[in-house]
Write an enzyme that holds these catalytic residues in place. Structure first.
Site, PDB file in Angstrom:
ATOM      1  N   HIS A   1      -0.985  22.221   7.480  1.00 30.52           N
ATOM      2  CA  HIS A   1      -1.501  21.454   8.620  1.00 30.52           C
ATOM      3  C   HIS A   1      -1.308  19.969   8.289  1.00 30.52           C
ATOM      4  O   HIS A   1      -1.187  19.579   7.127  1.00 30.52           O
ATOM      5  CB  HIS A   1      -2.966  21.814   8.886  1.00 30.52           C
ATOM      6  CG  HIS A   1      -3.103  23.142   9.581  1.00 30.52           C
ATOM      7  ND1 HIS A   1      -3.411  23.262  10.923  1.00 30.52           N
ATOM      8  CD2 HIS A   1      -2.939  24.412   9.135  1.00 30.52           C
ATOM      9  CE1 HIS A   1      -3.434  24.540  11.265  1.00 30.52           C
ATOM     10  NE2 HIS A   1      -3.153  25.272  10.195  1.00 30.52           N
TER      11      HIS A   1
ATOM     12  N   HIS B   1       2.317  26.986   4.743  1.00 27.87           N
ATOM     13  CA  HIS B   1       1.679  26.868   6.069  1.00 27.87           C
ATOM     14  C   HIS B   1       0.811  25.608   6.014  1.00 27.87           C
ATOM     15  O   HIS B   1      -0.366  25.668   5.663  1.00 27.87           O
ATOM     16  CB  HIS B   1       0.859  28.134   6.350  1.00 27.87           C
ATOM     17  CG  HIS B   1       0.087  28.113   7.638  1.00 27.87           C
ATOM     18  ND1 HIS B   1       0.409  28.910   8.718  1.00 27.87           N
ATOM     19  CD2 HIS B   1      -0.999  27.411   8.033  1.00 27.87           C
ATOM     20  CE1 HIS B   1      -0.446  28.697   9.707  1.00 27.87           C
ATOM     21  NE2 HIS B   1      -1.319  27.783   9.312  1.00 27.87           N
TER      22      HIS B   1
ATOM     23  N   CYS C   1      -7.747  25.437  13.322  1.00 25.64           N
ATOM     24  CA  CYS C   1      -8.637  26.585  13.371  1.00 25.64           C
ATOM     25  C   CYS C   1      -9.997  26.154  13.901  1.00 25.64           C
ATOM     26  O   CYS C   1     -10.575  25.187  13.412  1.00 25.64           O
ATOM     27  CB  CYS C   1      -8.776  27.189  11.974  1.00 25.64           C
ATOM     28  SG  CYS C   1      -9.899  28.583  11.968  1.00 25.64           S
TER      29      CYS C   1
HETATM   30  P1  HMG Z   1     -18.212  40.034  13.146  1.00 25.16           P
HETATM   31  O1  HMG Z   1     -18.971  39.527  14.333  1.00 25.16           O
HETATM   32  O2  HMG Z   1     -18.840  39.908  11.803  1.00 25.16           O
HETATM   33  O3  HMG Z   1     -17.689  41.538  13.344  1.00 25.16           O
HETATM   34  O4  HMG Z   1     -16.808  39.306  13.145  1.00 25.16           O
HETATM   35  P2  HMG Z   1     -18.371  42.886  13.626  1.00 25.16           P
HETATM   36  O5  HMG Z   1     -17.610  43.885  12.870  1.00 25.16           O
HETATM   37  O6  HMG Z   1     -19.873  42.774  13.437  1.00 25.16           O
HETATM   38  O7  HMG Z   1     -18.067  43.071  15.171  1.00 25.16           O
HETATM   39  C1  HMG Z   1     -18.655  42.266  16.174  1.00 25.16           C
HETATM   40  C2  HMG Z   1     -17.985  42.570  17.517  1.00 25.16           C
HETATM   41  O8  HMG Z   1     -16.616  42.177  17.466  1.00 25.16           O
HETATM   42  C3  HMG Z   1     -17.981  44.053  17.853  1.00 25.16           C
HETATM   43  O9  HMG Z   1     -18.015  44.139  19.277  1.00 25.16           O
HETATM   44  C4  HMG Z   1     -16.625  44.505  17.380  1.00 25.16           C
HETATM   45  O10 HMG Z   1     -16.156  45.636  18.050  1.00 25.16           O
HETATM   46  C5  HMG Z   1     -15.788  43.306  17.741  1.00 25.16           C
HETATM   47  P3  HMG Z   1     -19.396  44.447  20.055  1.00 25.16           P
HETATM   48  O11 HMG Z   1     -19.800  45.795  19.542  1.00 25.16           O
HETATM   49  O12 HMG Z   1     -20.331  43.331  19.681  1.00 25.16           O
HETATM   50  O13 HMG Z   1     -18.967  44.417  21.481  1.00 25.16           O
HETATM   51  N1  HMG Z   1     -14.583  43.201  16.930  1.00 25.16           N
HETATM   52  C6  HMG Z   1     -13.343  43.069  17.437  1.00 25.16           C
HETATM   53  N2  HMG Z   1     -12.879  43.013  18.706  1.00 25.16           N
HETATM   54  C7  HMG Z   1     -11.560  42.878  18.868  1.00 25.16           C
HETATM   55  N3  HMG Z   1     -10.680  42.792  17.855  1.00 25.16           N
HETATM   56  C8  HMG Z   1     -11.105  42.839  16.581  1.00 25.16           C
HETATM   57  C9  HMG Z   1     -12.487  42.988  16.331  1.00 25.16           C
HETATM   58  N4  HMG Z   1     -13.222  43.068  15.208  1.00 25.16           N
HETATM   59  C10 HMG Z   1     -14.484  43.194  15.590  1.00 25.16           C
HETATM   60  N5  HMG Z   1     -10.212  42.750  15.582  1.00 25.16           N
HETATM   61  C11 HMG Z   1     -14.463  39.204  12.670  1.00 25.16           C
HETATM   62  C12 HMG Z   1     -15.835  39.554  12.150  1.00 25.16           C
HETATM   63  C13 HMG Z   1     -13.494  39.158  11.511  1.00 25.16           C
HETATM   64  C14 HMG Z   1     -14.029  40.247  13.685  1.00 25.16           C
HETATM   65  C15 HMG Z   1     -14.553  37.828  13.374  1.00 25.16           C
HETATM   66  O14 HMG Z   1     -15.122  36.912  12.494  1.00 25.16           O
HETATM   67  C16 HMG Z   1     -13.218  37.309  13.808  1.00 25.16           C
HETATM   68  O15 HMG Z   1     -12.623  37.805  14.748  1.00 25.16           O
HETATM   69  N6  HMG Z   1     -12.721  36.267  13.123  1.00 25.16           N
HETATM   70  C17 HMG Z   1     -11.389  35.743  13.367  1.00 25.16           C
HETATM   71  C18 HMG Z   1     -11.440  34.259  13.450  1.00 25.16           C
HETATM   72  C19 HMG Z   1     -10.033  33.739  13.668  1.00 25.16           C
HETATM   73  O16 HMG Z   1      -9.210  34.353  14.320  1.00 25.16           O
HETATM   74  N7  HMG Z   1      -9.759  32.539  13.128  1.00 25.16           N
HETATM   75  C20 HMG Z   1      -8.499  31.906  13.289  1.00 25.16           C
HETATM   76  C21 HMG Z   1      -7.396  32.576  12.546  1.00 25.16           C
HETATM   77  S1  HMG Z   1      -7.353  32.152  10.820  1.00 25.16           S
HETATM   78  C22 HMG Z   1      -6.543  30.620  10.779  1.00 25.16           C
HETATM   79  O17 HMG Z   1      -6.358  29.993  11.784  1.00 25.16           O
HETATM   80  C23 HMG Z   1      -5.991  30.123   9.465  1.00 25.16           C
HETATM   81  C24 HMG Z   1      -4.482  30.320   9.358  1.00 25.16           C
HETATM   82  O18 HMG Z   1      -3.789  29.621  10.362  1.00 25.16           O
HETATM   83  C25 HMG Z   1      -3.996  29.840   7.995  1.00 25.16           C
HETATM   84  C26 HMG Z   1      -4.449  28.436   7.670  1.00 25.16           C
HETATM   85  O19 HMG Z   1      -4.239  27.497   8.445  1.00 25.16           O
HETATM   86  O20 HMG Z   1      -4.993  28.309   6.572  1.00 25.16           O
HETATM   87  C27 HMG Z   1      -4.092  31.793   9.460  1.00 25.16           C
HETATM   88 MG    MG Z   2      -3.284  27.543  10.359  1.00 27.42          MG
END
Ligand code: HMG
Ligand code: MG
Length: 300
Positions: free
Chosen positions: A210, A208, A241
């Site tokens: 970039h 994967h 990201c």
């Molecule tokens: P947090 O704020 O620490 O989580 O985030 P929390 O558990 O304290 O929850 C905070 C709020 O988020 C709560 O809602 C939860 O219910 C909600 P509130 O009570 O405040 O209303 N929540 C969610 N809602 C919907 N779906 C969920 C979810 N989880 C919690 N699944 C968390 C921690 C991991 C959730 C957050 O940091 C997050 O969503 N991160 C994802 C970031 C992301 O998507 N990044 C891009 C993808 S990775 C990437 O691109 C790399 C990749 O391409 C590979 C590469 O290139 O290397 C894959």
């Molecule tokens: Mg990626």
């Protein structure tokens, strides 16, 4: 000798769109997936079930999944990101049959991207894998920052091996190796794979890459020569990201298809049609088309 056949995972609708600042209408996301499927792509990462506060662009994931249900019934594989049990619950509700768990190899990016340590992210992933497999879903793992972390610098191959082993031990069918910031060279790819392949079969790994420094296709080529047959890419080279400072788009799918087809590896993807899709989505979301093969073909 591994067979020449390559599995391509198109990540444009997820990785490609997640960092776009203006909100992309759901209908455009759905049209994008339809158009990509029509080119012959069989695996398309459709969206993410992550916190909508963290990635607002993909907050409409359930609607996207509902509107492509006919394609799913026809056999299109549409994995979705689900880093924690809440994400898994929402993904299953939306009809997902394959989910993607992810973790960084490094602490800096883990904190920025998932607000937790690497081991905490892996524990969350483990819960997802156990629950998902219990319900008959497939799970893929992706490890980020395989070469470098935008906050903490270079990654050591042993840090990547740690995450790869954990994902495989949990029951992921494959682990994607993510060069999140797009800095790695073929030499880096070779050094990393030399270590990983001492422990893991090449058919359990995927690239994967970039393309920030223009090294993605070269990395694919080196990985292919070392036995890797699964690659992620994004139409028009969209992607990046939001929590990886300086990261640019993914390897463009057009460039990947061009390289493979010209090397005698048939992909089943219509490159001219894919080029039109890359042109269309770039115009829709008003970003330059980052595919070299795509822009070259469009200029012909
Ligand atoms: P947090 O704020 O620490 O989580 O985030 P929390 O558990 O304290 O929850 C905070 C709020 O988020 C709560 O809602 C939860 O219910 C909600 P509130 O009570 O405040 O209303 N929540 C969610 N809602 C919907 N779906 C969920 C979810 N989880 C919690 N699944 C968390 C921690 C991991 C959730 C957050 O940091 C997050 O969503 N991160 C994802 C970031 C992301 O998507 N990044 C891009 C993808 S990775 C990437 O691109 C790399 C990749 O391409 C590979 C590469 O290139 O290397 C894959
Ligand atoms: Mg990626």
């Amino acid at each position: 000798q591994p067979s020449s056949a390559v599995r391509i995972l198109e990540v444009g609708p997820r990785d490609g769109l997640q960092n776009i600042k203006t909100s992309v209408p759901t209908s455009i996301k759905v049209d994008l997936i339809r158009k990509l499927a029509a080119t012959g792509l069989r695996n398309i990462e459709a969206t993410s079930f992550v916190s909508p506060k963290w990635v607002p662009q993909l907050a409409d994931g359930a609607d996207v999944m509902a509107q492509i249900s006919n394609l799913r019934k026809e056999g299109l594989n549409v994995p979705v990101l689900a880093p924690n049990p809440k994400g898994l619950t929402n993904a299953i509700k939306a009809g997902a049959e394959e989910v993607v768990v992810f973790a960084s190899a490094t602490e800096g990016f883990s904190k920025r991207n998932q607000n937790c340590t690497v081991d905490e992210a892996l524990d969350g992933a483990q819960q997802v894998v156990e629950q998902a497999k219990g319900q008959g879903l497939r799970v893929r793992g992706v490890v980020s920052c395989i070469f470098a972390d935008p906050y903490t610098g270079r990654t050591s191959p042993s840090e990547v091996l740690h995450v790869v082993k954990r994902f495989l031990n949990m029951g992921c069918y494959e682990v994607g190796l993510g060069d999140t910031v797009g800095v790695g060279t073929p030499k880096d790819t070779q050094i990393l794979l030399e270590l990983l392949l001492k422990h893991v079969s090449p058919n359990l790994l995927a690239g994967h890459f970039h393309d920030t420094y223009g090294q993605a296709i070269a990395n694919v080529s080196r990985a292919y020569d070392m036995g890797i047959r699964s690659f992620d890419s994004s139409v028009a080279g969209l992607g990046g990201c939001p929590y990886a400072r300086g990261a640019k788009g993914n390897l463009a799918t057009e460039d990947l298809i061009y390289t493979l087809e010209k090397s005698g590896v048939s992909t089943g993807v219509d490159l001219d049609q894919l080029t039109s899709v890359g042109d269309w989505i770039s115009q829709q979301i008003k970003v330059p088309n980052s595919s070299r093969a795509g822009t070259a073909l469009l200029a012909k």
